[in-house]
Design a protein around this motif. Structure first.
Motif, mmCIF file in Angstrom:
data_model
loop_
_atom_site.group_PDB
_atom_site.id
_atom_site.type_symbol
_atom_site.label_atom_id
_atom_site.label_comp_id
_atom_site.label_asym_id
_atom_site.label_seq_id
_atom_site.Cartn_x
_atom_site.Cartn_y
_atom_site.Cartn_z
ATOM 1 N N LEU A 1 -18.661 25.733 -4.909
ATOM 2 C CA LEU A 1 -17.183 25.877 -5.058
ATOM 3 C C LEU A 1 -16.794 25.588 -3.521
ATOM 4 N N ARG B 1 -7.568 28.918 -9.672
ATOM 5 C CA ARG B 1 -8.306 27.724 -10.402
ATOM 6 C C ARG B 1 -7.932 26.307 -10.531
ATOM 7 N N GLU C 1 -12.301 23.940 -6.175
ATOM 8 C CA GLU C 1 -12.886 22.513 -6.556
ATOM 9 C C GLU C 1 -14.355 22.747 -6.823
ATOM 10 N N ILE C 2 -15.009 22.228 -7.851
ATOM 11 C CA ILE C 2 -16.298 22.391 -8.133
ATOM 12 C C ILE C 2 -16.865 21.076 -7.802
ATOM 13 N N ARG D 1 -11.195 20.578 -10.261
ATOM 14 C CA ARG D 1 -10.771 22.187 -10.036
ATOM 15 C C ARG D 1 -11.661 22.976 -11.316
ATOM 16 N N LEU D 2 -11.297 24.188 -10.749
ATOM 17 C CA LEU D 2 -12.026 25.031 -11.730
ATOM 18 C C LEU D 2 -11.463 25.511 -13.040
ATOM 19 N N SER D 3 -10.404 24.924 -13.213
ATOM 20 C CA SER D 3 -9.492 25.464 -14.267
ATOM 21 C C SER D 3 -9.782 24.790 -15.484
ATOM 22 N N ILE E 1 -19.558 33.909 -10.190
ATOM 23 C CA ILE E 1 -18.426 32.973 -9.712
ATOM 24 C C ILE E 1 -17.032 33.521 -9.624
ATOM 25 N N TYR F 1 -14.860 34.130 -16.404
ATOM 26 C CA TYR F 1 -15.200 33.186 -15.549
ATOM 27 C C TYR F 1 -16.527 32.442 -15.561
ATOM 28 N N ALA G 1 -17.336 28.618 -16.865
ATOM 29 C CA ALA G 1 -18.270 27.495 -16.233
ATOM 30 C C ALA G 1 -19.001 26.703 -17.265
ATOM 31 N N VAL H 1 -14.953 33.544 -6.068
ATOM 32 C CA VAL H 1 -13.380 33.331 -6.184
ATOM 33 C C VAL H 1 -12.420 34.341 -5.483
#
Length: 363
Positions: A73, A42, A47-48, A24-26, A100, A147, A151, A104
């Motif tokens: 993403l 996130r 999802e990355i 996940r992005l978080s 990014i 953001y 990353a 989102v």
């Protein structure tokens, strides 16, 4: 890509082979810095992943990566669906960390409301969060920067061909110094001016001028390079540094008409005609687009509606190569992603040069 992968990116000298499992992005600091809506997106929705050769060759909907190993993403809930079933913004490949946040936002506005794979209770929870005001919201400027730096915390770096894995993720549980400085500046407005001055010192000046050759795809890069080498009656190579890539390529597609030009004179008006160079060079027996000719004066050239009309012709004309159309699409996308705007007066000065060359050419 559903499992872990090991890649060795070759586009950037600091990239190192990294074994990666989609995640996940978080990150940990989200909880203290972001509002509940951003945390939800996130942590639960996005999802990355790493682009695979299968993803580049499979037909269907969804953005395509520029190379194997590029970071993308995707929606966590519909990631296993066939590509032809995907709805808009299910997959994206941000060109740089700075974009990014916008990716989102596009997911949030476009994909989340219509994705059939997202459970109803998940959508209900999201709607509940959007209707609440549980904490003070951050400015968009801080969110975009957060953001981008977040990353980096998971090992993502910029490259000439989009985002890639290039550094080891931060697994220490303590935010990086950049993240800490950003959070401090957001919480202490008195220090924000000094923070932004330091943060912006390393920004890409070319992108700010809407020059994307160094980050564009190879195909778009070729279109730009070839246009820079070729002088036309109305657009010269020396114009290139003064105007955006998009405007330079746009007006590089025009040429004097293949038939004797129309000229209209009176005391208050002077108009000249030009045409699509691809229609003009199409040859005998080839259908030419019905709207290939344009009768203009200086005022017409500077009108936004004419600008749109000109672009519409090139995007719909059967004689314009697909590579040129793709370049227009990519340059528009990059300009939107990076939030760049034309430098005040630059387009007007460029149009004035074109008009003076027309007057000289037609006599």
């Amino acid at each position: 890509l559903s499992g872990s992968a090991s890649i060795s990116a070759d586009q950037d000298q600091h990239e190192q082979p990294v074994t990666y499992t989609p995640r996940r992005l978080s990150i940990k600091s989200d909880q203290s810095f972001l509002d509940p809506v951003h945390n939800f997106l996130r942590c639960h929705c996005i999802e990355i992943f790493i682009a695979s050769d299968e993803g580049m060759t499979t037909s269907g909907r969804g953005a395509r990566s520029m190379k194997i190993g590029q970071i993308g993403l995707r929606c966590y809930f519909c990631k296993d669906e066939p590509k032809y079933k995907l709805t808009k913004q299910a997959i994206c490949f941000p060109s740089k960390r700075d974009t990014i946040f916008e990716s989102v936002r596009n997911y949030q506005r476009t994909h989340l409301p219509i994705c059939p794979c997202i459970p109803n209770d998940t959508k209900a929870e999201y709607m509940c969060l959007t209707e609440q005001n549980l904490c003070q919201k951050r400015t968009q400027k801080f969110l975009k920067a957060y953001y981008a730096e977040a990353a980096s915390e998971v090992g993502i770096v910029d490259s000439a061909s989009g985002l890639v894995l290039g550094v080891r993720p931060n697994e220490h549980g303590v935010p990086s110094k950049k993240i800490q400085a950003l959070i401090h500046a957001a919480d202490n407005p008195a220090t924000s001016s000094a923070f932004w001055k330091a943060y912006s010192s390393g920004k890409d000046k070319a992108i700010e001028m809407r020059k994307f050759e160094h980050i564009a795809s190879d195909a778009t890069k070729r279109i730009i390079i070839n246009a820079r080498k070729e002088s036309t009656p109305f657009v010269h190579p020396e114009d290139f540094p003064t105007i955006s890539d998009f405007d330079f390529i746009l007006f590089h597609q025009i040429a004097p008409p293949c038939t004797p030009p129309l000229k209209k004179y009176d005391e208050t008006d002077k108009k000249f005609e030009f045409c699509c160079k691809h229609c003009a060079h199409a040859g005998e027996g080839v259908d030419r687009h019905k709207d290939m000719y344009f009768l203009v004066n200086l005022n017409v050239l500077t009108e936004k509606n004419f600008y749109k009309k000109l672009l519409h012709h090139f995007m719909t004309c059967p004689n314009v190569p697909q590579e040129v159309k793709n370049a227009f699409d990519e340059l528009k996308r990059l300009s939107k992603e990076y939030g760049t705007i034309a430098k005040r007066g630059s387009r007007k000065r460029f149009i004035e040069k074109i008009w003076e060359r027309m007057k000289k050419y037609y006599g």
